[in-house]
Design a protein around this motif. Structure first.
Motif, PDB file in Angstrom:
ATOM      1  N   VAL A   1       0.837  -1.198   0.000  1.00 37.36           N
ATOM      2  CA  VAL A   1       0.000   0.000   0.000  1.00 37.36           C
ATOM      3  C   VAL A   1       0.869   1.244   0.000  1.00 37.36           C
ATOM      4  O   VAL A   1       2.017   1.233   0.458  1.00 37.36           O
ATOM      5  CB  VAL A   1      -0.952   0.031   1.220  1.00 37.36           C
ATOM      6  N   ILE A   2       0.316   2.311  -0.538  1.00 36.85           N
ATOM      7  CA  ILE A   2       0.927   3.635  -0.494  1.00 36.85           C
ATOM      8  C   ILE A   2      -0.125   4.597   0.043  1.00 36.85           C
ATOM      9  O   ILE A   2      -1.259   4.623  -0.444  1.00 36.85           O
ATOM     10  CB  ILE A   2       1.401   4.100  -1.886  1.00 36.85           C
TER      11      ILE A   2
ATOM     12  N   GLU B   1      -8.778  10.783   2.334  1.00 44.22           N
ATOM     13  CA  GLU B   1      -7.539  10.085   2.650  1.00 44.22           C
ATOM     14  C   GLU B   1      -7.741   8.580   2.505  1.00 44.22           C
ATOM     15  O   GLU B   1      -8.849   8.068   2.666  1.00 44.22           O
ATOM     16  CB  GLU B   1      -7.103  10.404   4.079  1.00 44.22           C
ATOM     17  N   GLY B   2      -6.648   7.869   2.204  1.00 47.03           N
ATOM     18  CA  GLY B   2      -6.767   6.423   2.117  1.00 47.03           C
ATOM     19  C   GLY B   2      -5.472   5.756   1.713  1.00 47.03           C
ATOM     20  O   GLY B   2      -4.392   6.368   1.729  1.00 47.03           O
TER      21      GLY B   2
ATOM     22  N   ASN C   1       0.717  -0.758  -7.094  1.00 48.50           N
ATOM     23  CA  ASN C   1       0.849  -0.837  -8.550  1.00 48.50           C
ATOM     24  C   ASN C   1       0.436   0.464  -9.240  1.00 48.50           C
ATOM     25  O   ASN C   1       0.866   0.746 -10.359  1.00 48.50           O
ATOM     26  CB  ASN C   1      -0.006  -1.983  -9.101  1.00 48.50           C
ATOM     27  N   ALA C   2      -0.407   1.256  -8.555  1.00 44.67           N
ATOM     28  CA  ALA C   2      -0.906   2.496  -9.154  1.00 44.67           C
ATOM     29  C   ALA C   2       0.185   3.549  -9.293  1.00 44.67           C
ATOM     30  O   ALA C   2       0.026   4.519 -10.033  1.00 44.67           O
ATOM     31  CB  ALA C   2      -2.062   3.047  -8.324  1.00 44.67           C
TER      32      ALA C   2
ATOM     33  N   ALA D   1       2.857  10.564  -7.895  1.00 43.40           N
ATOM     34  CA  ALA D   1       3.079   9.250  -7.297  1.00 43.40           C
ATOM     35  C   ALA D   1       4.519   9.159  -6.827  1.00 43.40           C
ATOM     36  O   ALA D   1       5.441   9.532  -7.548  1.00 43.40           O
ATOM     37  CB  ALA D   1       2.769   8.150  -8.304  1.00 43.40           C
ATOM     38  N   GLY D   2       4.677   8.686  -5.631  1.00 44.83           N
ATOM     39  CA  GLY D   2       6.007   8.548  -5.042  1.00 44.83           C
ATOM     40  C   GLY D   2       5.830   7.937  -3.673  1.00 44.83           C
ATOM     41  O   GLY D   2       5.225   6.875  -3.520  1.00 44.83           O
ATOM     42  N   GLU D   3       6.376   8.614  -2.659  1.00 44.10           N
ATOM     43  CA  GLU D   3       6.145   8.140  -1.302  1.00 44.10           C
ATOM     44  C   GLU D   3       4.679   8.267  -0.924  1.00 44.10           C
ATOM     45  O   GLU D   3       4.180   7.534  -0.070  1.00 44.10           O
ATOM     46  CB  GLU D   3       7.015   8.929  -0.322  1.00 44.10           C
ATOM     47  N   ARG D   4       4.018   9.204  -1.529  1.00 44.66           N
ATOM     48  CA  ARG D   4       2.564   9.346  -1.391  1.00 44.66           C
ATOM     49  C   ARG D   4       1.960   9.455  -2.795  1.00 44.66           C
ATOM     50  O   ARG D   4       2.648   9.822  -3.747  1.00 44.66           O
ATOM     51  CB  ARG D   4       2.178  10.610  -0.592  1.00 44.66           C
TER      52      ARG D   4
END
Length: 552
Positions: free
Chosen positions: A500-501, A513-514, A519-520, A541-544
């Motif tokens: 998960v990210i 939030e979630g 993979n996304a 997309a990265g750490e979040r």
């Protein structure tokens, strides 16, 4: 009768977003007058059909839109705009003339798209003219000039010429001087309230009949700064007994002691929109004008200038306003204040009706274009839902959007009775061969708080994985057989703890939030579908992960 009812319920919903029973029965009776004797029964059956239609999911609605738009209407519905009056191939010149006090909104986009479509229909030209001669009340934004050009190009419009009215003010001065010399314009030094009394009474003011020489002298004083704001204006002589007071000796130039974002302090006397637009439409050879019916009086005023110079007035087509339910009433000036106050994050905030916001959300230009063209160019005001735009965009993105899981308000569960790790292969797309994505599942998973609550005490299937029973915030492993998922009911999405990210979806209503499927992260910049949630555009997309809500 049932098929007839459904056809018109669906077609009415497709056009206006929400079917209206009165409009539907009117269409049905026009097509089948013999049903009038059963009008009461017909209306009841229409109401039932509308209720059933509104309970359908978007996928089924889209199927019905396609079915009744083509098969049930005897072929594909006629597309395109109605012909322009007196239009000749290769000779049509359209213009779109915004005031750049903010970026294009969905309303501005309608003007861009429809004018462009007509120019293309007739192998003509489209002029983008910035009517930016009000440096104070509707002060232009320097960034908005480029925004209009960028958005017009993105929407597929072919702009043949760009004109900045604020850079052509000397041209308007020349025409003003000619009108004064011809005795058709004069400098009025009446106070505003004083002139209003004359106007309301249909009487000339004391300055109206002065000589051209006196008026030219006063005109030069205006240009030289001898008068302060409100002390003098240039008026066009019309008919002081005209039945419409707004036409009586209207103001063509006024003094505004404000700098202009584009031309600085070069001018202090600015033309009104009616004067500038009248001159430019002639100078640029505009043949046809699309104009809001609320601006119909402009033609009455401008025709005096055209008659004085012996010009031919363009063909005007008035059209009604478009109201989009989800946005309600808005103005660019109000939006600007709300952004400056911090209510919105910027002009591309997903809650705003700007083209920039729609682009950020992941709408395709062709979807917006098709949506706007479907509204037509009639004089009646149009009230429509964004659901129509959603449907147009969904036709395009549904077949290409990769699927992923997003768990909002996540709840962690330990699956009792499940040991080891399982490799779960899930399709990237439900109906197209776009490969698979892999989730490595084990006992620790996340599901949404809503699913944990709604399915408490019930059996559910974790999509592509296994079956569990949720009991008081715990999960019990029930096996892997698909049949036990009750023929597809109670299938929920989920995420394994180690894949998960964290992140958020920015929606028009706020931030959700979630946890995102890891993979996304490889879909940055794409519009994807988060299953059981919505289509979204992954912005970062990265750490979040930050995603922008597109539509259901």
């Amino acid at each position: 009768m049932e098929d007839l009812i459904w056809k018109h319920v669906v077609l009415n919903a497709k056009k206006y977003g929400k079917p209206n029973e009165k409009a539907v029965i009117g269409k049905i009776l026009a097509e089948s007058p013999e049903l009038r004797k059963n009008a009461r029964e017909l209306l009841e059956r229409i109401r039932v059909a509308i209720q059933e239609f509104e309970n359908l999911d978007d996928g089924r609605r889209n199927e019905l839109y396609a079915l009744y738009s083509e098969e049930k209407t005897g072929g594909k519905q006629e597309q395109g705009l109605p012909p322009l009056k007196n239009a000749e191939k290769g000779k049509v010149v359209m213009r779109f003339a915004p005031n750049p006090n903010g970026p294009p909104t969905i309303g501005s986009a309608r003007g861009i798209v429809v004018n462009d479509e007509y120019a293309k229909m007739y192998d003509g030209r489209l002029i983008l003219r910035f009517d930016d001669t009000d440096p104070r009340t509707k002060r232009p934004m320097i960034e908005a000039y480029d925004w209009y050009l960028e958005d017009a190009e993105w929407l597929g419009a072919k702009v043949h010429q760009v004109v900045y009215a604020s850079k052509r003010i000397d041209l308007y001065y020349d025409y003003a001087a000619k009108l004064i010399e011809m005795g058709h314009a004069y400098v009025c030094r009446c106070a505003r309230d004083e002139f209003k009394r004359y106007k309301d009474a249909g009487l000339p003011c004391p300055h109206r009949e002065r000589s051209a020489e006196e008026n030219l002298e006063d005109w030069e004083k205006m240009l030289d700064g001898a008068y302060d704001e409100g002390e003098a204006v240039l008026r066009i002589k019309t008919d002081m007994a005209h039945k419409d007071p707004a036409v009586r000796d209207w103001v063509a130039f006024r003094i505004i002691n404000s700098d202009h974002p584009l031309v600085g302090a070069k001018y202090i006397v600015y033309p009104t929109l009616d004067f500038e637009s009248a001159v430019e439409d002639h100078e640029l050879g505009v043949t046809h004008i699309l104009r809001g019916k609320d601006l119909a009086d402009s033609e009455k005023r401008q025709r005096y200038i055209y008659e004085y110079f012996g010009w031919e007035y363009p063909v005007v087509k008035l059209w009604g306003r478009v109201k989009i339910h989800e946005f309600g009433k808005f103005s660019t000036s109000t939006l600007r204040k709300d952004i400056e106050s911090g209510k919105y994050s910027g002009w591309d905030d997903p809650a705003l009706p700007t083209v920039r916001a729609l682009r950020r959300r992941g709408f395709r230009a062709v979807a917006i274009r098709n949506f706007l063209l479907s509204l037509g160019v009639g004089e009646n005001d149009v009230s429509v839902s964004l659901k129509n735009l959603y449907a147009e965009n969904r036709k395009i993105v549904d077949g290409v959007a990769r699927r992923f899981f997003f768990v909002w308000k996540p709840v962690k569960l330990e699956i009792e009775g499940l040991d080891g790790e399982v490799e779960v292969n899930l399709p990237v797309h439900p109906s197209k061969d776009m490969g698979v994505r892999i989730l490595r599942a084990n006992r620790a998973i996340y599901i949404t708080e809503d699913d944990c609550r709604n399915f408490d005490g019930k059996e559910v299937r974790l999509k592509g994985f296994c079956n569990i029973r949720i009991e008081n915030g715990k999960a019990v492993y029930l096996g892997d057989e698909i049949e036990s998922a009750k023929k597809g009911r109670n299938i929920i999405h989920w995420l394994p703890e180690g894949q998960v990210i964290e992140g958020e979806v920015i929606t028009p209503e706020g931030i959700v939030e979630g946890l995102f499927e890891s993979n996304a992260a490889g879909a940055e910049g794409e519009v994807v579908q988060f299953e059981r949630y919505a289509f979204c555009r992954i912005e970062r997309a990265g750490e979040r992960i930050t995603a922008i809500y597109t539509h259901p």
